[in-house]
Design an enzyme around this catalytic site. Structure first.
Site, PDB file in Angstrom:
ATOM      1  N   ILE A   1      43.757 -26.423  19.211  1.00 29.01           N
ATOM      2  CA  ILE A   1      44.042 -27.117  20.467  1.00 29.01           C
ATOM      3  C   ILE A   1      43.462 -26.351  21.646  1.00 29.01           C
ATOM      4  O   ILE A   1      42.867 -26.944  22.556  1.00 29.01           O
ATOM      5  CB  ILE A   1      45.564 -27.351  20.645  1.00 29.01           C
ATOM      6  N   CYS A   2      43.605 -25.035  21.640  1.00 28.21           N
ATOM      7  CA  CYS A   2      43.073 -24.225  22.750  1.00 28.21           C
ATOM      8  C   CYS A   2      41.562 -24.370  22.849  1.00 28.21           C
ATOM      9  O   CYS A   2      41.015 -24.518  23.951  1.00 28.21           O
ATOM     10  CB  CYS A   2      43.449 -22.757  22.562  1.00 28.21           C
ATOM     11  N   THR A   3      40.881 -24.332  21.717  1.00 33.90           N
ATOM     12  CA  THR A   3      39.434 -24.495  21.721  1.00 33.90           C
ATOM     13  C   THR A   3      39.065 -25.870  22.261  1.00 33.90           C
ATOM     14  O   THR A   3      38.165 -25.993  23.100  1.00 33.90           O
ATOM     15  CB  THR A   3      38.847 -24.289  20.311  1.00 33.90           C
TER      16      THR A   3
END
Length: 154
Positions: free
Chosen positions: A45-47
Protein backbone atom coordinates in the site's frame (compact mmCIF):
# COMPACT_ATOMS: atom_id res chain seq x y z
CA UNK A 1 -1.49 17.21 22.74
CA UNK A 2 -3.26 16.17 19.54
CA UNK A 3 -2.58 17.94 16.27
CA UNK A 4 -5.82 19.21 14.74
CA UNK A 5 -6.81 21.53 11.90
CA UNK A 6 -5.99 25.08 12.99
CA UNK A 7 -3.23 24.06 15.40
CA UNK A 8 0.48 24.75 14.93
CA UNK A 9 2.34 21.85 13.36
CA UNK A 10 5.04 20.41 15.62
CA UNK A 11 8.48 21.25 14.25
CA UNK A 12 10.99 18.49 13.65
CA UNK A 13 14.35 17.74 12.07
CA UNK A 14 14.91 14.36 10.41
CA UNK A 15 17.38 12.87 7.95
CA UNK A 16 16.28 12.26 4.38
CA UNK A 17 17.21 9.31 2.17
CA UNK A 18 20.58 10.97 1.45
CA UNK A 19 21.38 11.52 5.13
CA UNK A 20 20.77 15.28 4.97
CA UNK A 21 18.83 16.94 7.78
CA UNK A 22 15.52 18.53 6.83
CA UNK A 23 13.42 20.57 9.25
CA UNK A 24 9.79 21.50 8.89
CA UNK A 25 10.84 24.99 9.99
CA UNK A 26 13.01 25.26 6.85
CA UNK A 27 9.81 25.80 4.86
CA UNK A 28 8.06 28.25 7.18
CA UNK A 29 7.27 31.48 5.36
CA UNK A 30 8.45 29.88 2.09
CA UNK A 31 6.25 26.90 1.21
CA UNK A 32 3.35 24.89 2.48
CA UNK A 33 4.18 21.26 3.32
CA UNK A 34 2.21 18.12 2.51
CA UNK A 35 3.39 15.77 5.25
CA UNK A 36 2.69 12.11 4.46
CA UNK A 37 3.32 9.50 7.17
CA UNK A 38 3.43 5.89 5.94
CA UNK A 39 4.09 2.63 7.84
CA UNK A 40 6.88 0.89 5.89
CA UNK A 41 9.11 1.25 2.86
CA UNK A 42 8.74 -1.57 0.33
CA UNK A 43 5.21 -2.49 1.50
CA UNK A 44 2.39 -2.77 -1.02
CA UNK A 45 0.00 0.00 0.00
CA UNK A 46 2.81 2.43 0.85
CA UNK A 47 4.49 1.81 -2.49
CA UNK A 48 1.20 2.32 -4.31
CA UNK A 49 0.48 5.58 -2.50
CA UNK A 50 3.91 7.11 -2.97
CA UNK A 51 4.14 5.94 -6.58
CA UNK A 52 0.85 7.78 -7.18
CA UNK A 53 2.50 10.90 -5.75
CA UNK A 54 5.60 10.29 -7.90
CA UNK A 55 3.53 9.78 -11.05
CA UNK A 56 1.51 12.97 -10.53
CA UNK A 57 4.07 14.98 -8.55
CA UNK A 58 3.04 18.35 -10.00
CA UNK A 59 -0.40 17.93 -8.38
CA UNK A 60 1.20 17.69 -4.95
CA UNK A 61 4.52 19.54 -5.12
CA UNK A 62 5.31 22.84 -6.85
CA UNK A 63 6.78 26.28 -6.14
CA UNK A 64 4.32 26.72 -3.24
CA UNK A 65 4.16 23.21 -1.73
CA UNK A 66 6.77 20.64 -0.68
CA UNK A 67 5.98 16.95 -0.16
CA UNK A 68 7.72 15.28 2.80
CA UNK A 69 7.10 11.56 3.39
CA UNK A 70 7.96 10.07 6.80
CA UNK A 71 8.33 6.53 8.16
CA UNK A 72 10.18 4.85 11.00
CA UNK A 73 12.44 3.07 8.53
CA UNK A 74 16.20 3.67 8.83
CA UNK A 75 17.89 5.96 6.30
CA UNK A 76 19.49 3.03 4.46
CA UNK A 77 16.09 1.45 3.79
CA UNK A 78 14.44 4.60 2.52
CA UNK A 79 17.50 5.34 0.37
CA UNK A 80 17.22 1.96 -1.34
CA UNK A 81 13.45 2.33 -1.75
CA UNK A 82 13.71 5.88 -3.15
CA UNK A 83 16.27 4.73 -5.72
CA UNK A 84 14.25 1.66 -6.66
CA UNK A 85 11.01 3.63 -7.11
CA UNK A 86 12.47 6.89 -8.45
CA UNK A 87 11.00 9.14 -5.76
CA UNK A 88 12.01 12.76 -6.35
CA UNK A 89 10.75 14.13 -3.06
CA UNK A 90 12.27 13.71 0.40
CA UNK A 91 11.66 10.53 2.35
CA UNK A 92 12.44 11.19 6.01
CA UNK A 93 13.51 8.70 8.67
CA UNK A 94 11.74 8.88 12.05
CA UNK A 95 13.89 5.96 13.17
CA UNK A 96 15.51 7.46 16.27
CA UNK A 97 14.22 8.42 18.69
CA UNK A 98 11.87 5.81 17.29
CA UNK A 99 8.61 7.37 16.08
CA UNK A 100 9.03 10.63 18.00
CA UNK A 101 7.75 12.79 15.13
CA UNK A 102 4.87 10.43 14.38
CA UNK A 103 3.96 10.50 18.05
CA UNK A 104 3.91 14.31 18.06
CA UNK A 105 1.40 14.18 15.17
CA UNK A 106 -0.73 11.48 16.80
CA UNK A 107 -0.03 8.72 14.26
CA UNK A 108 2.65 6.58 15.98
CA UNK A 109 1.69 3.28 17.63
CA UNK A 110 4.16 2.41 20.37
CA UNK A 111 2.58 -1.06 20.62
CA UNK A 112 3.22 -1.80 16.94
CA UNK A 113 6.40 0.28 16.54
CA UNK A 114 5.38 2.25 13.45
CA UNK A 115 3.32 5.23 12.34
CA UNK A 116 -0.10 4.78 10.80
CA UNK A 117 -1.05 6.62 7.62
CA UNK A 118 -1.36 10.29 8.44
CA UNK A 119 -1.55 13.20 6.02
CA UNK A 120 -1.16 16.82 7.11
CA UNK A 121 -1.23 19.94 4.96
CA UNK A 122 0.69 22.67 6.75
CA UNK A 123 0.49 26.23 5.45
CA UNK A 124 3.40 28.66 5.11
CA UNK A 125 2.70 29.95 8.62
CA UNK A 126 3.09 26.47 10.10
CA UNK A 127 -0.63 25.90 10.77
CA UNK A 128 -2.34 22.59 9.96
CA UNK A 129 -5.01 23.24 7.30
CA UNK A 130 -5.98 19.63 6.51
CA UNK A 131 -5.45 16.27 8.11
CA UNK A 132 -6.47 12.68 7.81
CA UNK A 133 -5.47 9.66 9.83
CA UNK A 134 -5.92 6.15 8.43
CA UNK A 135 -5.11 2.74 9.82
CA UNK A 136 -2.08 0.84 8.52
CA UNK A 137 -4.10 -1.26 6.07
CA UNK A 138 -6.37 1.57 4.92
CA UNK A 139 -5.16 3.19 1.70
CA UNK A 140 -5.80 6.91 1.39
CA UNK A 141 -7.91 8.66 -1.21
CA UNK A 142 -5.53 11.27 -2.59
CA UNK A 143 -8.37 13.33 -4.04
CA UNK A 144 -8.78 14.78 -0.55
CA UNK A 145 -5.18 15.98 -0.74
CA UNK A 146 -5.77 17.58 -4.12
CA UNK A 147 -8.89 19.34 -2.84
CA UNK A 148 -7.05 20.62 0.25
CA UNK A 149 -4.18 21.91 -1.91
CA UNK A 150 -6.64 23.71 -4.20
CA UNK A 151 -8.38 25.25 -1.17
CA UNK A 152 -5.05 26.42 0.20
CA UNK A 153 -4.07 27.98 -3.14
CA UNK A 154 -7.42 29.84 -3.45
Amino acid sequence: MTVEVGSPAPDFTLKNQDGQEISLGDFKGQKAVLLVFYPFAFSGICTGELCSVRDDLSSFQNDDVQVLAISCDPVESIRAWARQEGYEFPLLSDFWPHGAVGESYGVFSSDLGFSFRGTFLIDKDGIVQFLERNGPGDARDQQGWRDALQDLAA
